[in-house]
Enzyme design. Structure first.
Site, PDB file in Angstrom:
ATOM      1  N   SER A  68       0.779  -1.236   0.000  1.00 39.11           N
ATOM      2  CA  SER A  68       0.000   0.000   0.000  1.00 39.11           C
ATOM      3  C   SER A  68       0.809   1.285   0.000  1.00 39.11           C
ATOM      4  O   SER A  68       0.316   2.316  -0.450  1.00 39.11           O
ATOM      5  CB  SER A  68      -0.935   0.021   1.216  1.00 39.11           C
ATOM      6  OG  SER A  68      -0.191   0.000   2.433  1.00 39.11           O
ATOM      7  N   HIS A  96      -5.437  -3.898  -2.243  1.00 38.20           N
ATOM      8  CA  HIS A  96      -5.039  -2.763  -3.076  1.00 38.20           C
ATOM      9  C   HIS A  96      -4.924  -3.115  -4.555  1.00 38.20           C
ATOM     10  O   HIS A  96      -4.484  -2.290  -5.355  1.00 38.20           O
ATOM     11  CB  HIS A  96      -3.719  -2.175  -2.570  1.00 38.20           C
ATOM     12  CG  HIS A  96      -3.813  -1.600  -1.199  1.00 38.20           C
ATOM     13  ND1 HIS A  96      -3.579  -2.349  -0.064  1.00 38.20           N
ATOM     14  CD2 HIS A  96      -4.159  -0.368  -0.765  1.00 38.20           C
ATOM     15  CE1 HIS A  96      -3.752  -1.598   1.000  1.00 38.20           C
ATOM     16  NE2 HIS A  96      -4.103  -0.387   0.605  1.00 38.20           N
ATOM     17  N   LYS A 127     -12.308  -0.068  -0.794  1.00 41.02           N
ATOM     18  CA  LYS A 127     -11.503   0.625  -1.810  1.00 41.02           C
ATOM     19  C   LYS A 127     -12.217   0.582  -3.156  1.00 41.02           C
ATOM     20  O   LYS A 127     -13.113   1.372  -3.405  1.00 41.02           O
ATOM     21  CB  LYS A 127     -10.101   0.026  -1.840  1.00 41.02           C
ATOM     22  CG  LYS A 127      -9.344   0.333  -0.541  1.00 41.02           C
ATOM     23  CD  LYS A 127      -7.969  -0.242  -0.505  1.00 41.02           C
ATOM     24  CE  LYS A 127      -7.195   0.262   0.708  1.00 41.02           C
ATOM     25  NZ  LYS A 127      -7.833  -0.067   2.004  1.00 41.02           N
TER      26      LYS A 127
END
Length: 282
Positions: A68, A96, A127
């Site tokens: 990340s 991610h 996300k």
């Protein structure tokens, strides 16, 4: 938090990348397993750690598809091979990379062709999915028992139906979002090249994900650059120790598929002006 501490118990070993996300370290602390860290993205270091452990001990290797802070990807194919050769199960966090990397947006494991070799995949809905919550999926024959013994899962309230419906709809869209993924890759390549051409030091030599890390000389000048960007009307995340690897200070840029090419050009112009004002570039 719950999966790692439930899978690996007393007498077992969790082997993880030293640059693992804070939530992975927290999950390890909740359990009774021994923690063994290896050098970031180093296949040889992972293999050496595994070979030093008792052959009969339970071993769980925890990796991330995309890390990340720097936005770099893991060499999952090689790491999974080494892990399996040494009798370890493998857990991959695709938080991610989900939605962006892989033919169907399933992450780095899909992109590297090792999806079926991973024992557990975890991720988040917060996300690319755009809501809240998280998940763990597995083909392990005894996976369902985790519903009964994973304490954070057992003692957490279920997600509201509206959140689940939103996440399911978003995931279906992501699976068929190849055009958006291609556009996001173009954004990432353009921003990465533009920042390097301006003279900034970046976390990766080539763009590897939607995260572009701009390395700052130190915290003071990093804060100056961050404030200069705010004055330009551009927000990025200022990341500093202990959240960052190797004690570095960086500006973390997170691109999305809705950014237009023109907006990326404008982002570069604002970085140029702010960087010169803060003395980061000439």
């Amino acid at each position: 938090l719950g999966i790692i501490s439930t899978i690996a118990g007393k007498g077992d070993y969790v082997i993880l990348d030293i640059d693992s996300h804070a939530s992975i370290y927290d999950g390890c602390k909740m359990g009774d397993a021994e923690i063994v860290a290896f050098r970031h993205n180093d296949v040889e270091a992972l293999e050496k750690r595994l070979k030093r452990l008792p052959p009969e001990a339970g071993k769980l290797v925890v990796l991330e598809g995309v890390y990340s802070m720097l936005g770099d990807i893991a060499p999952l194919k090689e790491m999974i091979r080494v892990s399996k050769e040494n009798g370890a199960m493998v857990l991959v966090d695709e938080a991610h990379s989900m939605g962006f990397i892989g033919e169907h947006g399933r992450g780095v494991a899909e992109a590297q062709g090792v999806l079926d070799d991973v024992d557990f995949i975890i991720g988040t809905f917060s996300k690319s999915v755009g809501t809240v919550g998280g998940f763990c999926v597995s083909n392990h024959p005894k996976f369902e028992i985790l519903r009964l013994v994973c304490r954070p899962y057992v003692f957490t309230a279920s997600l509201p139906p509206s959140v689940v419906a939103t996440a399911a709809t978003s995931i279906r869209k992501l699976m068929h979002g190849s055009n958006k993924r291609a556009h996001l890759w173009e954004n990432s390549k353009k921003l990465h090249k533009g920042l390097r051409d301006l003279g900034f030091t970046l976390g990766t030599d080539e763009p590897q994900s939607a995260i572009i890390a701009v390395i700052m000389p130190d915290l003071e000048r990093g804060a100056m650059m961050w404030e200069a960007l705010l004055e330009e009307g551009l927000y990025v995340n200022l990341a500093r120790p202990p959240a960052t690897p190797a004690g570095m200070t960086l500006l973390r840029c997170s691109l999305c598929a809705e950014h237009s090419g023109e907006q990326v050009t404008e982002i570069l112009a604002r970085f140029d002006r702010a960087g010169k004002r803060a003395g980061i570039i000439g």
